[in-house]
Design a protein around this motif. Sequence first.
Motif, short mmCIF file in Angstrom:
data_model
loop_
_atom_site.label_atom_id
_atom_site.label_comp_id
_atom_site.label_asym_id
_atom_site.label_seq_id
_atom_site.Cartn_x
_atom_site.Cartn_y
_atom_site.Cartn_z
N LEU A 225 0.81 -1.22 0.00
CA LEU A 225 0.00 0.00 0.00
C LEU A 225 0.85 1.27 0.00
O LEU A 225 0.31 2.38 -0.06
CB LEU A 225 -0.93 0.01 1.21
CG LEU A 225 -2.02 -1.07 1.24
CD1 LEU A 225 -2.75 -1.08 2.58
CD2 LEU A 225 -3.01 -0.87 0.09
N GLY A 226 2.15 1.12 0.08
CA GLY A 226 3.04 2.28 0.07
C GLY A 226 3.00 3.06 1.37
O GLY A 226 3.23 4.28 1.38
N ILE A 227 2.75 2.38 2.49
CA ILE A 227 2.68 3.04 3.79
C ILE A 227 4.03 2.95 4.49
O ILE A 227 4.59 1.86 4.65
CB ILE A 227 1.60 2.37 4.68
CG1 ILE A 227 0.23 2.45 4.01
CG2 ILE A 227 1.56 3.04 6.05
CD1 ILE A 227 -0.83 1.64 4.74
N LYS A 228 4.54 4.11 4.91
CA LYS A 228 5.76 4.14 5.71
C LYS A 228 5.36 4.35 7.16
O LYS A 228 4.73 5.34 7.51
CB LYS A 228 6.67 5.26 5.23
CG LYS A 228 7.27 5.03 3.84
CD LYS A 228 8.20 6.15 3.45
CE LYS A 228 8.80 5.90 2.07
NZ LYS A 228 9.74 6.99 1.65
N GLU B 62 -6.47 -8.34 4.84
CA GLU B 62 -7.03 -8.30 3.48
C GLU B 62 -8.15 -7.27 3.40
O GLU B 62 -8.28 -6.54 2.41
CB GLU B 62 -7.55 -9.69 3.09
CG GLU B 62 -6.44 -10.70 2.82
CD GLU B 62 -5.50 -10.23 1.71
OE1 GLU B 62 -6.00 -9.80 0.64
OE2 GLU B 62 -4.27 -10.28 1.92
N ASP B 63 -8.97 -7.20 4.44
CA ASP B 63 -10.05 -6.22 4.48
C ASP B 63 -9.49 -4.80 4.52
O ASP B 63 -9.99 -3.90 3.84
CB ASP B 63 -10.93 -6.48 5.71
CG ASP B 63 -12.09 -5.50 5.80
OD1 ASP B 63 -12.99 -5.55 4.95
OD2 ASP B 63 -12.09 -4.66 6.73
N PHE B 64 -8.43 -4.60 5.30
CA PHE B 64 -7.80 -3.28 5.39
C PHE B 64 -7.22 -2.87 4.02
O PHE B 64 -7.32 -1.70 3.62
CB PHE B 64 -6.70 -3.28 6.44
CG PHE B 64 -5.95 -1.98 6.54
CD1 PHE B 64 -6.53 -0.85 7.11
CD2 PHE B 64 -4.66 -1.87 6.03
CE1 PHE B 64 -5.84 0.35 7.19
CE2 PHE B 64 -3.96 -0.68 6.10
CZ PHE B 64 -4.55 0.43 6.68
N LYS B 65 -6.63 -3.83 3.34
CA LYS B 65 -6.03 -3.55 2.04
C LYS B 65 -7.07 -3.02 1.06
O LYS B 65 -6.80 -2.14 0.25
CB LYS B 65 -5.38 -4.83 1.50
CG LYS B 65 -4.45 -4.61 0.33
CD LYS B 65 -3.48 -5.77 0.14
CE LYS B 65 -4.17 -7.09 -0.08
NZ LYS B 65 -3.21 -8.17 -0.45
N LYS B 66 -8.29 -3.53 1.17
CA LYS B 66 -9.36 -3.07 0.29
C LYS B 66 -9.89 -1.69 0.71
O LYS B 66 -10.23 -0.87 -0.13
CB LYS B 66 -10.52 -4.08 0.30
CG LYS B 66 -10.17 -5.43 -0.30
CD LYS B 66 -11.32 -6.41 -0.13
CE LYS B 66 -10.96 -7.79 -0.65
NZ LYS B 66 -12.05 -8.78 -0.39
N ARG B 67 -9.96 -1.47 2.01
CA ARG B 67 -10.54 -0.23 2.52
C ARG B 67 -9.60 0.97 2.43
O ARG B 67 -10.03 2.10 2.23
CB ARG B 67 -10.94 -0.41 4.01
CG ARG B 67 -12.11 -1.34 4.25
CD ARG B 67 -12.23 -1.58 5.77
NE ARG B 67 -13.32 -2.46 6.09
CZ ARG B 67 -14.51 -2.05 6.52
NH1 ARG B 67 -14.75 -0.76 6.64
NH2 ARG B 67 -15.45 -2.92 6.82
N TYR B 68 -8.32 0.73 2.64
CA TYR B 68 -7.36 1.82 2.84
C TYR B 68 -7.36 2.88 1.73
O TYR B 68 -7.31 4.08 2.03
CB TYR B 68 -5.95 1.26 3.04
CG TYR B 68 -4.92 2.33 3.28
CD1 TYR B 68 -4.86 2.99 4.52
CD2 TYR B 68 -4.03 2.71 2.29
CE1 TYR B 68 -3.93 4.00 4.75
CE2 TYR B 68 -3.09 3.72 2.51
CZ TYR B 68 -3.05 4.36 3.73
OH TYR B 68 -2.13 5.36 3.95
N PRO B 69 -7.41 2.49 0.45
CA PRO B 69 -7.33 3.52 -0.61
C PRO B 69 -8.43 4.57 -0.54
O PRO B 69 -8.25 5.69 -1.06
CB PRO B 69 -7.42 2.69 -1.90
CG PRO B 69 -6.87 1.36 -1.52
CD PRO B 69 -7.37 1.13 -0.13
#
Length: 534
Positions: A266-269, A298-305
């Motif tokens: 997700l490109g999060i530092k 997996e759920d966070f990966k979908k929500r984060y953007p």
Amino acid sequence: MKLFKLGSIFIYILFIVGCQNKNIVKNAAQESAQRPNIIFIMSDDHAYQAISAYDKTLINTPNIDRIANEGMLFTNASVTNSICAPSRAVILTGKHSHINGKIDNISHFDTTNVTFPQLMQKAGYQTAMFGKLHFGNNPKGFDEFMILPGQGDYYNPQFITQKGDTIINGYVTDITTDLTLDWMKHRRDPNKPFMLMYLHKAPHRAWLPKEKHYKEFTKKTFPLPETLFDDYSTRGTAARTAEMGILKHMSLANDTKVYPEVMKELGIKDWNDLGSPLGRMNAEQRASWDAVYGPINEDFKKRYPTMNDSTLTVWKYQRYMQDYLGTIASVDENVGRVLDYLDEEKLADNTIVVYTSDQGFYLGEHGWFDKRFMYNESFKTPLLIKWPNKIKPGITEDEMVQNLDFAQTFLEAAGIKAPEDMQGKSLMPLLTGKKELWDRDAIYYHYYEYPAEHAVKRHYGIATKEFKLIHFYFDVNEWELYDRKKDPKEVNNVINDPAYAQVVKEMKQKLQDLRKKYKDSETLDNYYINLYKK
């Protein structure tokens, strides 16, 4: 005839000696029955808001509540310095941080300090400590101990013992209780009173629950605190610059359990230390963990953007509460195991049981986690005490008490004279229905660890039931006043309100008097600042 007389005399002497020995044993047993046993249960960072005896909003803690139901619940208990190791040093010595020298988590504990366990051991108490001490590796005044090194670990923790270090497989809260019960069952001397310190790591950060509890609590959703999105507009510099905000300072990896590979994708530092606590798990434990936290990732990966600051704050808050409260569920279950044992073995009637925390904790109030400030959520701490036949059950007490008071309370209960240089007050008048003998109307607080993690500025202050006055110093010189009755959430600093001018004057004088009483001063402030800089 002479031989007969000599034999009779010899038999008589044996009879007398035998009777005396029986009386010695009997007297020892009677002394043990008269002097109470003490079990001091302390968790780490357990907010009073997360005990259902105080507030049923977040969690049900039926076993901890038993202590209140069978004894006394203190609603105005506080600490003198809201940070782990200093709080523990205050408890052991009965002295403020500036006197015992343990002002922060960095400084060393002066082992020439006399602690209440040493005095109890010397007076004939059998003493033991199991769990988290947080500083040192050889606590004085204990016949037996098994303690975690430093912060300790939730899974498969290492323990320091008198025979050397050892690693015990399992979950730390269960293990600490197993060790406690094993000592009570197999090595407790029934002819002596005992003082047992039963100290939990949980719910200290990074909040790794036991399997059954993370399976339960990760499915829960919790109400948001009223001040979650506090903008600190009515507070001073200290609140605005502290680094303990859920949005900006709570780690996605270490605190909310987002996997490093997901963050990279997700490109999060972000600060990443998740591997360290999870690395102690065995393959079976890790597989169980991943079965629950993998789908969360997996759920966070979908929500984060599509998340903004508000929705990310709420997501992090929910994850925080799920894991934090999950660790508390284990503490509550294990407290129940110890209480059940006392009942089963008929030990409860002559045993003082205390439940407390080394300090309070922010559960999203003011948008924060952690502690340190003199604001209520970290300044106040849970305190529940039961002592059958001494404390009337079901009593709520609002007098201002502190962790400074434990040492003198336990010593008086045990009939041991407290050293003159202890600075607390015995709680015995409150516990035994003699409230008219209690004369404290204000308490003193002093926090030192700055500059440091979380960037909470140095401050000291005074609190009464009505008001709280705080002075932030070192790189600022700011005062805050809160009306505790009208503003219990402490969101309105009234230091410059003309209506409170007289209150400010009176509180500043009281604060000066308390500083003098407890032997604190600007000279000492500067001494510890200079010591910190070295």
